[in-house]
Design a protein around this motif. Structure first.
Motif, PDB file in Angstrom:
ATOM      1  N   PRO A 169      -5.096  14.173 -20.265  1.00 31.33           N
ATOM      2  CA  PRO A 169      -4.137  14.464 -19.189  1.00 31.33           C
ATOM      3  C   PRO A 169      -4.411  13.758 -17.870  1.00 31.33           C
ATOM      4  CG  PRO A 169      -4.730  16.474 -20.341  1.00 31.33           C
ATOM      5  CD  PRO A 169      -5.647  15.418 -20.844  1.00 31.33           C
ATOM      6  N   ALA A 170      -5.656  13.740 -17.421  1.00 35.06           N
ATOM      7  CA  ALA A 170      -5.966  13.129 -16.128  1.00 35.06           C
ATOM      8  C   ALA A 170      -5.755  11.623 -16.155  1.00 35.06           C
ATOM      9  CB  ALA A 170      -7.399  13.457 -15.723  1.00 35.06           C
ATOM     10  N   LYS A 171      -6.042  11.002 -17.297  1.00 33.84           N
ATOM     11  CA  LYS A 171      -5.808   9.560 -17.411  1.00 33.84           C
ATOM     12  C   LYS A 171      -4.319   9.236 -17.305  1.00 33.84           C
ATOM     13  CE  LYS A 171      -9.848   8.138 -20.151  1.00 33.84           C
ATOM     14  NZ  LYS A 171     -10.283   7.511 -21.430  1.00 33.84           N
ATOM     15  N   LEU A 172      -3.466  10.090 -17.883  1.00 32.16           N
ATOM     16  CA  LEU A 172      -2.030   9.873 -17.757  1.00 32.16           C
ATOM     17  C   LEU A 172      -1.590  10.045 -16.314  1.00 32.16           C
ATOM     18  CD1 LEU A 172       0.779   9.355 -18.887  1.00 32.16           C
ATOM     19  CD2 LEU A 172       0.934  11.783 -19.477  1.00 32.16           C
ATOM     20  N   ALA A 173      -2.079  11.098 -15.646  1.00 33.03           N
ATOM     21  CA  ALA A 173      -1.688  11.349 -14.258  1.00 33.03           C
ATOM     22  C   ALA A 173      -2.125  10.197 -13.354  1.00 33.03           C
ATOM     23  CB  ALA A 173      -2.292  12.663 -13.769  1.00 33.03           C
ATOM     24  N   GLN A 174      -3.369   9.768 -13.488  1.00 32.48           N
ATOM     25  CA  GLN A 174      -3.860   8.689 -12.632  1.00 32.48           C
ATOM     26  C   GLN A 174      -3.214   7.351 -12.970  1.00 32.48           C
ATOM     27  OE1 GLN A 174      -5.872   8.983  -9.833  1.00 32.48           O
ATOM     28  NE2 GLN A 174      -5.277  11.104 -10.232  1.00 32.48           N
ATOM     29  N   GLY A 175      -2.899   7.147 -14.239  1.00 29.74           N
ATOM     30  CA  GLY A 175      -2.187   5.924 -14.617  1.00 29.74           C
ATOM     31  C   GLY A 175      -0.796   5.870 -14.025  1.00 29.74           C
ATOM     32  N   LEU A 176      -0.095   6.999 -14.078  1.00 28.49           N
ATOM     33  CA  LEU A 176       1.236   7.057 -13.474  1.00 28.49           C
ATOM     34  C   LEU A 176       1.158   6.861 -11.965  1.00 28.49           C
ATOM     35  CD1 LEU A 176       2.964  10.009 -15.378  1.00 28.49           C
ATOM     36  CD2 LEU A 176       3.672   7.611 -15.372  1.00 28.49           C
ATOM     37  N   ALA A 177       0.156   7.456 -11.334  1.00 27.96           N
ATOM     38  CA  ALA A 177       0.008   7.297  -9.878  1.00 27.96           C
ATOM     39  C   ALA A 177      -0.205   5.827  -9.516  1.00 27.96           C
ATOM     40  CB  ALA A 177      -1.153   8.146  -9.379  1.00 27.96           C
ATOM     41  N   ARG A 178      -1.016   5.140 -10.301  1.00 29.65           N
ATOM     42  CA  ARG A 178      -1.236   3.710 -10.051  1.00 29.65           C
ATOM     43  C   ARG A 178       0.063   2.921 -10.177  1.00 29.65           C
ATOM     44  NH1 ARG A 178      -1.179  -0.136 -13.589  1.00 29.65           N
ATOM     45  NH2 ARG A 178      -1.581   1.237 -15.381  1.00 29.65           N
ATOM     46  N   VAL A 179       0.819   3.193 -11.229  1.00 33.33           N
ATOM     47  CA  VAL A 179       2.062   2.460 -11.457  1.00 33.33           C
ATOM     48  C   VAL A 179       3.064   2.733 -10.337  1.00 33.33           C
ATOM     49  CG1 VAL A 179       4.055   2.237 -13.003  1.00 33.33           C
ATOM     50  CG2 VAL A 179       1.734   2.349 -13.952  1.00 33.33           C
ATOM     51  N   VAL A 180       3.180   3.984  -9.934  1.00 31.78           N
ATOM     52  CA  VAL A 180       4.123   4.358  -8.880  1.00 31.78           C
ATOM     53  C   VAL A 180       3.757   3.686  -7.560  1.00 31.78           C
ATOM     54  CG1 VAL A 180       4.808   6.315  -7.430  1.00 31.78           C
ATOM     55  CG2 VAL A 180       4.908   6.522  -9.918  1.00 31.78           C
ATOM     56  N   ARG A 181       2.482   3.678  -7.241  1.00 34.92           N
ATOM     57  CA  ARG A 181       2.055   2.980  -6.019  1.00 34.92           C
ATOM     58  C   ARG A 181       2.381   1.489  -6.103  1.00 34.92           C
ATOM     59  NH1 ARG A 181      -2.805   6.646  -6.344  1.00 34.92           N
ATOM     60  NH2 ARG A 181      -2.695   8.033  -4.508  1.00 34.92           N
ATOM     61  N   ASP A 182       2.164   0.900  -7.272  1.00 38.16           N
ATOM     62  CA  ASP A 182       2.462  -0.525  -7.448  1.00 38.16           C
ATOM     63  C   ASP A 182       3.952  -0.824  -7.278  1.00 38.16           C
ATOM     64  OD1 ASP A 182      -0.198  -1.034  -7.892  1.00 38.16           O
ATOM     65  OD2 ASP A 182      -0.028  -1.199 -10.075  1.00 38.16           O
ATOM     66  N   LEU A 183       4.774   0.185  -7.539  1.00 36.24           N
ATOM     67  CA  LEU A 183       6.221   0.022  -7.359  1.00 36.24           C
ATOM     68  C   LEU A 183       6.636   0.193  -5.898  1.00 36.24           C
ATOM     69  CD1 LEU A 183       7.557   1.970 -10.495  1.00 36.24           C
ATOM     70  CD2 LEU A 183       7.681  -0.504 -10.095  1.00 36.24           C
ATOM     71  N   GLY A 184       5.682   0.504  -5.046  1.00 34.09           N
ATOM     72  CA  GLY A 184       5.981   0.615  -3.622  1.00 34.09           C
ATOM     73  C   GLY A 184       6.214   2.017  -3.124  1.00 34.09           C
ATOM     74  N   VAL A 185       5.790   3.025  -3.900  1.00 36.07           N
ATOM     75  CA  VAL A 185       5.954   4.423  -3.492  1.00 36.07           C
ATOM     76  C   VAL A 185       4.658   4.920  -2.858  1.00 36.07           C
ATOM     77  CG1 VAL A 185       6.421   6.780  -4.240  1.00 36.07           C
ATOM     78  CG2 VAL A 185       7.629   4.867  -5.316  1.00 36.07           C
ATOM     79  N   PRO A 186       4.663   5.267  -1.577  1.00 30.09           N
ATOM     80  CA  PRO A 186       3.450   5.834  -0.976  1.00 30.09           C
ATOM     81  C   PRO A 186       3.236   7.268  -1.450  1.00 30.09           C
ATOM     82  CG  PRO A 186       5.224   5.793   0.636  1.00 30.09           C
ATOM     83  CD  PRO A 186       5.751   5.106  -0.593  1.00 30.09           C
ATOM     84  N   ILE A 187       1.983   7.593  -1.761  1.00 30.61           N
ATOM     85  CA  ILE A 187       1.619   8.957  -2.107  1.00 30.61           C
ATOM     86  C   ILE A 187       0.734   9.476  -0.983  1.00 30.61           C
ATOM     87  CG2 ILE A 187       0.527  10.494  -3.792  1.00 30.61           C
ATOM     88  CD1 ILE A 187       1.031   8.398  -5.935  1.00 30.61           C
ATOM     89  N   TYR A 188       1.290  10.380  -0.178  1.00 31.40           N
ATOM     90  CA  TYR A 188       0.528  10.958   0.932  1.00 31.40           C
ATOM     91  C   TYR A 188      -0.208  12.177   0.415  1.00 31.40           C
ATOM     92  CZ  TYR A 188       3.303   7.814   3.790  1.00 31.40           C
ATOM     93  OH  TYR A 188       3.883   6.692   4.324  1.00 31.40           O
ATOM     94  N   GLU A 189      -1.525  12.025   0.238  1.00 36.25           N
ATOM     95  CA  GLU A 189      -2.349  13.098  -0.289  1.00 36.25           C
ATOM     96  C   GLU A 189      -2.992  13.878   0.858  1.00 36.25           C
ATOM     97  OE1 GLU A 189      -3.527  11.365  -4.609  1.00 36.25           O
ATOM     98  OE2 GLU A 189      -4.569  10.405  -2.941  1.00 36.25           O
TER      99      GLU A 189
END
Length: 458
Positions: free
Chosen positions: A190-210
């Motif tokens: 599960p964590a690998k999927l979540a972190q993989g998606l986060a990487r892809v989304v950031r690469d698409l130009g979506v900022p993730i404000y944590e």
């Protein structure tokens, strides 16, 4: 911890989950720093939020999409679940009504969609589509198992989707009498999927404000201590943490689920129990379990622990009570006596969202720009992908096959005020535990379990 549970020398209780321990907890990204304008603000960077951002940016690269996350992407259930990418519906076919057949097929399709995205985007999350075996270990469970297969047929679930089997043909579980098999399930980390998606989304130009908690959601704005995001659409993707938002404490019940994971087991163990691939394993008890063979040859084994905290409180740290660890270990070794030579490496808990009718929903209000998806009742790994694609179409104002599915726009009444919530949920699970014990010597489902279903609408 009790001596009844053998613990490894490096045993950990909580600290998010074993999934993150095995890969490292990510350093949180930047906070929001001041007010911001966007086209779409998504509150929550778990699977729902990440999939929604992904599909929106793939459809309209020019959209200004931002994600707001209280901890770090994948901190909640997305990084703690049992790793079941399952085709099981997040709710009852009967309650969804006539459109449930289409919704069910979309759930099956969503499994292959996740697989395709992971392949396309280079997300390595130990994904193997190995199917799922559910076992019945008492006559009463056998009766429910057969009924579940028979009742699935009117909803378009054929023999190729779900069938009765001799459980030993797939996996040797001690005491298993009969089983059902479905190919519509895949194992993930599960964590690998979540972190993989986060990487892809950031690469698409979506900022993730944590480290950016949202304290209020209102039409066209999400308020945080560090600034307000004004947006055409504000999507709530907070699932089990929804009760923390103002005015939403009774919207979805935050239900706890707990897991343990063993140390790596030798090849001789896997040969003995016949667990040769990445099959997922469940059972037909009321107080049910779920398990997977991890990519590094452990058993990750889960079930309900302390199911609900008074007042819809959420324990975000994932600490698991001693008696829950004992109960999970006892059941694991009951299923697989040969596992007694192993020890428990990690225990943790997570929270999932449960609507009053136990059916998930997705919705966008064009007049206010507010939207949400959730209430997955423990089937969120797959359902979040369908939710993300559906929210994309709803936000973009497109009428598609997805936007006509029966979970779109469903309204569900709120849970009862306290102390009725606490009494009802704890009574339900107490009755389930007693029913499971009684059914060891009963040929049919205990009346106590039926009464528990009646109390909570399960």
């Amino acid at each position: 911890m009790s001596v009844r549970v053998p613990l490894s020398s490096e045993f950990v209780n909580g600290d998010v989950s074993f999934w993150y321990r095995s890969m490292g907890v990510p350093a949180p990204g930047p906070r929001l720093d001041g007010d911001l304008d966007a086209d779409v603000a998504i509150v929550g960077a778990g699977y729902t939020g990440l999939w929604t951002a992904y599909y929106l940016k793939r459809a309209r690269p020019s959209l200004r999409v931002v994600l707001l996350e209280q901890e770090f992407a994948g901190f909640g259930a997305s990084g703690r679940n049992g790793g079941w990418l399952t085709g099981d519906l997040a709710g009852s076919h009967e309650r969804y009504g006539e459109g449930a057949r289409r919704l069910q097929r979309e759930m099956y399709t969503s499994i292959d969609e996740v697989i395709a995205v992971c392949e396309k985007e280079g997300i390595d999350c130990d994904l193997v589509k190995g199917g799922v075996l559910n076992v019945a270990r008492t006559p009463a469970q056998v009766s429910r198992l057969r009924e579940s297969v028979e009742s699935a047929r009117p909803w378009g679930i054929g023999e190729e989707d779900l069938r009765l089997v001799n459980p030993g043909d797939h996996l040797r579980v001690a005491g298993a009498i009969e089983g059902s098999w479905s190919p519509h399930c895949a194992r993930i980390q599960p964590a690998k999927l979540a972190q993989g998606l986060a990487r892809v989304v950031r690469d698409l130009g979506v900022p993730i404000y944590e480290r950016t908690p949202v304290t209020e959601i209102a039409p066209h704005r999400a308020v945080t201590p560090y600034g307000t995001v004004t947006a055409g659409h504000v999507i709530r993707a907070t699932e089990g943490f929804t009760s923390r938002l103002r005015g939403l404490r009774r919207q979805w019940l935050p239900m706890n689920s707990s897991m343990i994971v063993t140390e790596p087991l030798p090849e001789s163990f896997w040969d003995e129990v016949g667990w040769r691939g990445a099959e997922l394993l469940g059972d037909m008890a009321h107080y049910y379990m779920y398990a997977q063979r991890t990519a590094d040859d452990r058993i990750a084994f889960g079930g309900r622990g302390r199911p609900y905290l008074y007042g819809s409180r959420v324990d975000a740290r994932g600490h698991t009570h001693e008696w829950t660890v004992e109960a999970l270990w006892s059941l694991l070794t009951e299923f697989f006596p040969a596992a007694r030579s192993s020890s428990v490496a990690h225990a943790w808990s997570g929270v999932l969202g449960v609507p009053r009718d136990w059916c998930s929903t997705v919705h966008v209000d064009p007049s206010t720009g507010l939207g949400w998806a959730g209430g997955y009742t423990g089937h969120g790994v797959t359902t979040t992908n369908l939710a993300g694609r559906t929210l994309r179409d709803l936000v973009l104002g497109e009428e598609t096959e997805l936007t006509s599915l029966p979970w779109v726009g469903r309204r569900v009444r709120a849970w009862e005020p306290e102390p009725l919530r606490w009494i009802g949920v704890h009574a339900m699970y107490r009755l389930y535990r007693v029913a499971d014990e009684r059914e060891r010597t009963m040929p049919r489902t205990s009346v106590l379990a039926r009464f528990a279903d009646l109390i909570t609408g399960h």
